[in-house]
Each structure stands twice: as C-alpha cells, then as structure tokens.
Design an enzyme around this catalytic site. Structure first.
Site, PDB file in Angstrom:
ATOM      1  N   PRO A   3       0.831  -1.153   0.045  1.00  0.00           N
ATOM      2  CA  PRO A   3      -0.217   0.041   0.259  1.00  0.00           C
ATOM      3  C   PRO A   3       0.945   1.370   0.456  1.00  0.00           C
ATOM      4  CG  PRO A   3      -1.212  -1.321   1.080  1.00  0.00           C
ATOM      5  CD  PRO A   3      -0.060  -1.951   1.109  1.00  0.00           C
ATOM      6  N   CYS A   4       0.461   2.522  -0.802  1.00  0.00           N
ATOM      7  CA  CYS A   4       1.754   3.235  -1.194  1.00  0.00           C
ATOM      8  C   CYS A   4       1.260   4.050  -0.070  1.00  0.00           C
ATOM      9  CB  CYS A   4       0.720   4.066  -2.698  1.00  0.00           C
ATOM     10  SG  CYS A   4      -0.751   4.614  -1.893  1.00  0.00           S
ATOM     11  N   GLN A   5       0.516   3.820   1.392  1.00  0.00           N
ATOM     12  CA  GLN A   5       0.377   4.559   2.395  1.00  0.00           C
ATOM     13  C   GLN A   5       1.768   4.972   3.565  1.00  0.00           C
ATOM     14  OE1 GLN A   5      -1.892   3.060   1.906  1.00  0.00           O
ATOM     15  NE2 GLN A   5      -4.309   3.823   1.681  1.00  0.00           N
TER      16      GLN A   5
END
Length: 508
Positions: A107-109
């Site tokens: 996940p890019c978070q």
C-alpha cells in the site's frame, strides 16, 4: 544468492515443475490470476483484509464457499506479524528454496516517510521495519525478498510513488533491491494497451537476480489506444521527480509504446455486450441493502465478443453457462438522470440534466418556487453535491471506448461508472466491474456487493498481470535453456497475449 541455490531452483523448473509464486498484499487475487494463467503455481499469499483473503483462498486454494465463509475460519494474515518461514511452512522445504517469484503491491500509504537509509537497513537488520512503524509494510516486503531469495520480484503501485512528497519511491526500491543482488527496472504502463477494457495507469517494477544475466524488458503492448489528456497529465506529474535524477536514474525505462497498427483497445461494449440486461430497478422491485446472487443468471442471447469469449472460457476459471454477482445499487433518485446523460458526461452535466428535469416537473405541477413542495421536489431530482468541488464524481461510460479507471471507491458508490445503455439507467454491476477489470466469469468474490466492488477496484487487472508474468517466464525460460538442465517441453507454455484470446488451456 548462492549459485547452488539458483541452480537448484532452475533444475526444479527444468524438470517440469512450475515456478512457485508468493503473492504479498494479494487482495482477492488479480495478480495471482495472471500468473496462474501463465503457468505459475500460486504457492502462498498474504492479505490483511478478511473478505479479500477469503476470495483468494476460494479461487486458488480449492476451498469451498462454505469453508472460506465459516465463522471460525480466517484466511487473512498481517504481513508485519507473519514471518516468511510461517508463510511458506506448508511447502515443507528449506526456506530459501521455497519460492521462485514474489509479486505484490505494498500500500502506497507506507511510502510517504520512508527514507533511503531506512530502505537500506533491511540488508543488515531483518527486523528493521520494527523501528519505523510508518514503513512497516514496505520493509516487510523487503524482509520477504531477503529471506526467500526469489529469482524474480514484481512490484505494482500507483504512478504517484514516482513523485511522493518529492521522493521517487520506485528509485529507492530499485536501489535497495540492487544492493540485495538484483537487476531492477521500473516503468509506467497503462492496462488498456494490453487487452484490458479500462484505462488504468500504474507503476510496475521488475527485478531479476543478477546471476541470471538477463536484460529486463517490459511486455510490448498488444492493443492501440490514444489516452485522453488527463491521463497524459497524470503521467507527466508522476515523472516530475525524474527530471531531478536526470542521467543518474538508470532504473527507469521508457513506457513501451503501442504500434498504431495493433488491434484497437477493447471497448466497454465489447466487454459487457453479452451480459443480461438489468431493468428490475426501473420497475420498483429493487430494494436497498446488502445483496448477492447465489444463483447463476443466464447470459444474454447475444454472441459474445472475442473478449467476452475469453471471460467465459478462461482456463481454470470457466463459467458454467451463467454468471454470478450481476447486482447493482438501488439509486431511485438518479435513474432518470442516468437515462438522460450523454456518454462521457460527468457530474456537472449530470446536475444540469437533473435541474432541467426538476424544473420541467415543477412546471408541470405548477409549483411555486417559494413553496415547500417545490423545495422537496428539488431534493427528489437534484444531487446535493457542489459540481465545482466534485467534477469527476459521476461519469457515464461510452460504449465505443474503454472504461476509465476503476477505483476501490466503487465499494462506497459506483457513480464513476454509469452504464452506457441509457435504457437500463443504472450504474454497473459487480460482474460488469469484474469484466472491465478482466476478471473471468468463473472467478468468485466473497462478501456482499460493496466489499466485492472494493476487491475489484483494488486489484491488478489479471490480463495486465498475465503480460508481465509472460515476460518473467520468458526470461527464466531463456536461463533454463542455457543451464545444464534441459527444459522439458511444457504444452501449457505460450508466449504473448495472443493465447489470452485463444481459449486454449494455460492454467496450472
């Protein structure tokens, strides 16, 4: 990596055994499905979301729907709490020999605050992710790479990772993988150029062990399509950080460009034309609430397109002459708006249509603009959001074009994909979303409508994954052919995406 370990993996492959894949952040299995079709074995997967993990188990582990949905069963696993040896324990072989390929999209978070030093720490400190919880997921991914020593690694993410707060995360990933013994490249690819009836721009990063001595290439496009200006702008923004890296970024490869003579992109109509009409909502028989169809619905009495034929006959995921999950949202206020919208219309046009319909009805009823009835009627006709703040909230698809990007937000509403057929006056169904994402009709999603939409929107399109899997397979086939072990003939092995439209068996 020890040469003996590489040779051991190649020897096993040359003996006719499929390449073993570990899918991290697997979701419901879009990337797994593409690799499965290319002849890989999905040996293990890790997914945190319970319903998505259940979908993956249902489709790839041979479990029944009853088994994966039993209250006492939970296939979900947290990668930060699952060590590599736990993830592959069921394979019953030495840890470093258990997996040939690792795939997934962290996940890019987790990328926003990951610095270069943190990424490099993983080499000397396998538990480095514990030191920075904001970067746990990505560092755990690297932990798996280091422990399992795969021959190949594939990472997928949104284009913004190339310019995330001024940091090019893909470049940082490549630097880390290079230090771990891999040749690495990344690029931006739009799935519409690979047979997916959807414009979906993503970053793909591919790494191969240096000892394999393979030049990394990305798959050549199979379909031609000129992307709208908005997609070109998104790409320019994502690539902005590359200007600072200039000649030093040897990891980036230019996006493979489609030849104008290629077949045109698959359109929304080609993807959906053989699915049955939905009109019950117009008759008032569709109620609000969670729903799924547990019984199959016959296909429409229309010949499927070449793409539709593939969706019906995907090897290992063939339909049984019907479809499931052809369900839609109940949006009674908006049916008349959907019908009157033109293809390509977005939220501002939808509001204008609603205002016109409302005023015509208010005039017909002779309502005073100062009356409560007038104001109540407006609420029944006009959506409440400000068009200037939500210009892209709605969009009516064009039958003769690929769909725009499907997002996980489909799980909350599906206004971004209003069906092109105004007579049906509705948003797309779960099965139509699956078709636009290139999930075959024999692939099943666990959960009710909203979670199923979310799983589809989060997935990598299987046909896109298939193209990348074929590229990895071709590189490893080349190495195996030059190794001391003669590669056994595998009737399942095919090259190129032409096989995806042939209907010939290809699964494991």
């Amino acid at each position: 990596m020890r040469p003996a370990l590489i040779q051991s993996k190649l020897k096993r492959y040359a003996a006719g055994q499929p390449l073993r894949v570990l899918d991290l952040f697997a979701g419901c299995g879009g990337m797994s499905l593409g690799f499965h079709r290319a002849g890989f074995h999905i040996a293990a997967a890790i997914e945190f979301d319970r319903l998505a993990a259940a979908s993956h188990a249902l489709n790839f582990e041979g479990h029944s729907l009853e088994a994966v949905t039993a209250p006492s069963v939970n296939h979900a696993r947290d990668i930060t709490a699952t060590r590599p040896e736990e993830a592959v324990a069921h394979l019953q072989c030495p840890l470093a020999e258990s997996i040939d390929v690792i795939i997934g999209g962290p996940p890019c978070q987790a990328f926003a605050r990951v610095g270069r030093a943190k990424l490099r720490e993983i080499q000397d400190h396998p538990d480095a992710y514990l030191r920075d919880p904001r970067a746990q997921l990505y560092l755990s991914y690297l932990d798996y790479v280091q422990a399992l020593k795969p021959l190949a690694v594939l990472v997928e993410n949104v284009p913004d990772v190339l310019n995330h707060g001024g940091l090019n995360i893909a470049h940082e990933i490549c630097e880390t993988l290079q230090a771990l013994g891999y040749d690495c490249r990344y690029t931006l690819i739009n799935s519409v150029h690979y047979g997916v009836p959807q414009m979906r721009e993503r970053m793909f990063l591919l790494a191969l062990r240096k000892e394999l001595k393979q030049t990394i290439v990305f798959p050549r496009p199979t379909h031609a399509f000129t992307l709208p200006k908005g997609y070109a702008g998104t790409r320019r923004t994502a690539l902005k950080t590359l200007e600072k890296l200039a000649d030093t970024d040897s990891f980036f490869q230019e996006t493979p460009q489609p030849d104008a003579n290629l077949p045109p992109a698959v359109t929304a109509a080609e993807a959906l034309m053989d699915l049955p009409l939905i009109t019950a909502h117009l008759e008032g028989s569709l109620k609000r609430g969670a729903r799924r169809f547990t019984q199959g619905i016959p296909y429409a009495d229309r010949e499927p397109s070449t793409y539709g034929h593939l969706m019906r006959h995907w090897p290992g995921f063939e339909s049984k002459g019907h479809i499931n999950d052809h369900v839609i949202r109940s949006l009674p206020r908006d049916y008349k708006i959907f019908r009157a919208m033109q293809p390509g219309d977005q939220y501002p046009e939808a509001v204008a249509v609603a205002e016109k319909l409302f005023k015509a009805e208010a005039t017909r009823r002779r309502l005073s603009p100062q009356s409560k009835a007038y104001k109540d009627l407006r609420k029944d006709f006009v959506p409440p959001y400000d068009p200037s703040k939500f210009p892209n909230k709605w969009r009516k698809m064009a039958a003769g074009e690929p769909a725009r990007t499907l997002m996980a937000h489909l799980g909350k509403d599906s206004y971004s994909h209003i069906h092109y057929d105004g007579q049906q006056a509705r948003t797309i169904s779960v099965r139509e979303a699956a078709r636009l994402q290139s999930f075959p009709d024999g692939f099943h999603f666990v959960g009710t409508m909203n979670p199923a939409f979310k799983q589809i929107g989060n997935a990598v399109p299987p046909l896109m994954a298939y193209a990348l899997a074929q590229t990895i397979k071709a590189a490893l086939d080349d190495v195996a052919a030059r190794s001391p072990y003669e590669r056994r003939h595998d009737s399942r092995a095919e090259t190129g995406l032409h096989a995806a439209y042939s209907g010939s068996s290809h699964g494991t």
